[in-house]
Design a protein around this motif. Structure first.
Motif, mmCIF file in Angstrom:
data_model
loop_
_atom_site.group_PDB
_atom_site.id
_atom_site.type_symbol
_atom_site.label_atom_id
_atom_site.label_comp_id
_atom_site.label_asym_id
_atom_site.label_seq_id
_atom_site.Cartn_x
_atom_site.Cartn_y
_atom_site.Cartn_z
ATOM 1 N N THR A 151 47.715 46.445 44.573
ATOM 2 C CA THR A 151 47.266 45.398 43.817
ATOM 3 C C THR A 151 47.703 43.955 43.631
ATOM 4 O O THR A 151 47.091 43.129 43.568
ATOM 5 N N TRP A 153 38.902 35.548 39.115
ATOM 6 C CA TRP A 153 38.716 35.283 40.610
ATOM 7 C C TRP A 153 37.497 35.967 41.278
ATOM 8 O O TRP A 153 37.108 35.448 42.213
ATOM 9 N N THR A 159 44.406 34.618 43.851
ATOM 10 C CA THR A 159 44.839 33.614 42.907
ATOM 11 C C THR A 159 45.472 32.507 43.918
ATOM 12 O O THR A 159 45.118 31.295 43.486
ATOM 13 N N ASP A 191 36.910 42.506 35.755
ATOM 14 C CA ASP A 191 37.352 41.591 34.629
ATOM 15 C C ASP A 191 38.308 40.477 35.203
ATOM 16 O O ASP A 191 38.452 39.520 34.674
ATOM 17 N N ALA A 192 38.382 40.764 36.789
ATOM 18 C CA ALA A 192 39.310 39.533 37.248
ATOM 19 C C ALA A 192 38.542 38.271 37.350
ATOM 20 O O ALA A 192 37.388 38.085 37.712
ATOM 21 N N TRP A 218 37.798 48.325 39.876
ATOM 22 C CA TRP A 218 39.445 47.787 39.531
ATOM 23 C C TRP A 218 39.354 46.096 39.195
ATOM 24 O O TRP A 218 40.286 45.770 38.321
ATOM 25 N N PHE A 219 38.304 45.358 39.504
ATOM 26 C CA PHE A 219 38.406 44.023 39.499
ATOM 27 C C PHE A 219 37.246 43.231 38.583
ATOM 28 O O PHE A 219 37.273 41.879 38.649
ATOM 29 N N GLU A 262 45.938 40.508 44.203
ATOM 30 C CA GLU A 262 45.911 39.593 43.302
ATOM 31 C C GLU A 262 46.644 38.092 43.850
ATOM 32 O O GLU A 262 46.003 37.103 43.382
#
Length: 468
Positions: free
Chosen positions: A189, A227, A197, A224-225, A221-222, A193
């Motif tokens: 992960t 990006w 980013t 809420d990310a 998994w992502f 990331e």
């Protein structure tokens, strides 16, 4: 020299493509891509809808020369595709058709453009510009997930690579960044990331997503990310009940083909983000992927995956063909039992039928559309008998794969009287059925059960003019 070489390549591409028809308007003339205000779809800045219709041209950077790139992208344009998903590198380093390596100095890209050399990234530039001339976005999977899982790129190298990619392509109008690549987001992960980013720190103008492993979804998994602009899932290549093959072995094999379940699960996450099936079962690939003795997925199957997913609420769909995704031809070892050349596969029925879905969805008010299974009156079917319904304020669409009889609640949309049509996903033609009272109504079309005669029922307010 770098600037001169790029100009030279662009001029060469323009000459090469001059003999083929190009779009009268390029998509990005409507502004850059963004997420719609309701969080469900993609659109351009001026409000024009963008329905993602992708093809998986995974190995294009490695296996096609310039003439072949142009030919393939033109066929994609003619077939209605507006995105091609590619593996930017499938090795560390990867080597292309010109014998050039992607990373001659590892993850040090300071000397990547070498005078007098048409390098790996010059060829990638050519692909991006050739796609641009066709009005096609490149879904750039930066590095295939298996390489990262195997330790070929660490967190620091991901930052170097992401910085290089972002600086090189941030000003191209037709880029969509795809992190991952057939991998789980809970493996390495920190590398994913770092890659995401580092790109986002430089390039804030292009959308970004994550391509996950078979039978998983990026929202797990992502979601809420910051990006991640929209979600992808990979519904995979298994059939119902098949326990071996591509995918997460912990998932229920009895619902293996129900890709609409991933749409519903993704859209249930908050914040709400658009979602699409970025890798369903490919046309002419064995069930379960790995055993060539297994039956193969057909055009009927790839249509079903597309309509199920989109009617369940997806913002688009990606198609795949076994031979096209690997650009198979004599001289290459075939993967997954491929036995047609990629050029022959461009005539496959499924490849050429996807455009009818895009045309259908753009025919109606786009952003008001929602999935709505309450349109189906009575008990819905299971597996291939499953009906999937979507609607706007004054129109509804129901996909029927098996030709089973169905009851439809016409009161779910506006209008005292309704008009109805059958739409054929195989050729995009429509057949007028008649006018109906505003109530639950039986519909059945004349076709053999489970023989690939799928239809879409279109119903509108009798006063609407969408079908003219």
């Amino acid at each position: 020299m770098k600037t001169f070489l790029r100009k030279l390549l662009f001029a060469a591409a323009s000459c090469l493509l001059a003999s083929t028809a190009c779009p009268t308007q390029l998509p990005w003339e409507n502004g850059k891509l963004k997420v719609s205000d309701n969080g469900r779809y993609l659109m351009h800045e001026n409000g024009t809808p963008f329905f993602w219709l992708g093809d998986t041209g995974w190995l294009m950077p490695e296996r096609l020369n310039r003439d072949e790139v142009s030919f393939y992208l033109e066929r994609c344009r003619q077939a209605g595709y507006n995105v091609v998903q590619v593996q930017t590198v499938n090795g560390v380093p990867a080597t292309n058709a010109y014998g050039q390596a992607s990373m001659p100095d590892g993850f040090d890209f300071s000397r990547i453009d070498r005078e007098g050399t048409y390098g790996y990234w010059d060829h990638m530039d050519y692909i991006v510009r050739a796609a641009e001339s066709k009005g096609i976005y490149i879904g750039m999977v930066c590095i295939w997930g298996g390489l990262v899982r195997s330790g070929f790129m660490n967190e620091e190298e991901a930052k170097q690579y992401g910085t290089f990619l972002a600086n090189r392509y941030k000003d191209c109008p037709n880029i969509v960044w795809i992190i991952g690549g057939d991998t789980r987001g809970d493996v390495k992960t920190e590398v994913w990331e770092a890659l995401a980013t580092s790109i986002r720190a430089i390039d804030k103008n292009h959308l970004m997503t994550f391509h996950p492993f078979g039978r998983t979804m990026s929202a797990t998994w992502f979601n809420d990310a910051p990006w991640l602009d929209f979600n992808m899932f990979q519904s995979g290549h298994r059939r119902y009940g098949q326990r071996k093959g591509d995918g997460d072995n912990l998932a229920d094999s009895n619902v293996a083909e129900d890709n609409w379940r991933y749409v519903e699960a993704s859209l249930a996450c908050r914040p709400l983000k658009p979602v699409l099936d970025a890798e369903p079962s490919y046309e002419d690939i064995p069930h379960g992927l790995h055993d060539p003795a297994q039956p193969r997925w057909t055009a009927n199957d790839v249509r079903r995956y597309a309509y199920w997913s989109v009617f369940a609420g997806s913002c688009g769909h990606t198609y795949g063909h076994n031979s096209i995704m690997q650009f198979y031809r004599p001289g290459y070892a075939p993967a997954y039992g491929a036995d047609k050349t990629w050029m022959e596969a461009l005539d496959a029925p499924g490849f050429n039928q996807m455009k009818y879905l895009k045309e259908l969805m753009l025919r109606f008010p786009y952003f008001e559309r929602v999935p709505d299974q309450s349109v189906i009156a009575g008990t819905n079917g299971e597996r291939y008998d499953r009906l999937i319904a979507t609607r706007g304020d004054d129109y509804l669409l129901v996909y029927n794969y098996s030709a089973r009889p169905m009851q439809i609640d016409l009161t779910r949309i506006k209008g005292n009287k309704k008009k109805a049509w059958w739409f054929r996903p195989t050729d995009g033609t429509t057949e007028y059925i008649g006018e109906f009272e505003n109530r639950v109504t039986d519909f059945q079309y004349d076709a053999p059960y489970m023989q690939g005669a799928d239809r879409v029922l279109i119903v509108t307010d009798a006063e609407a003019e969408y079908m003219k």
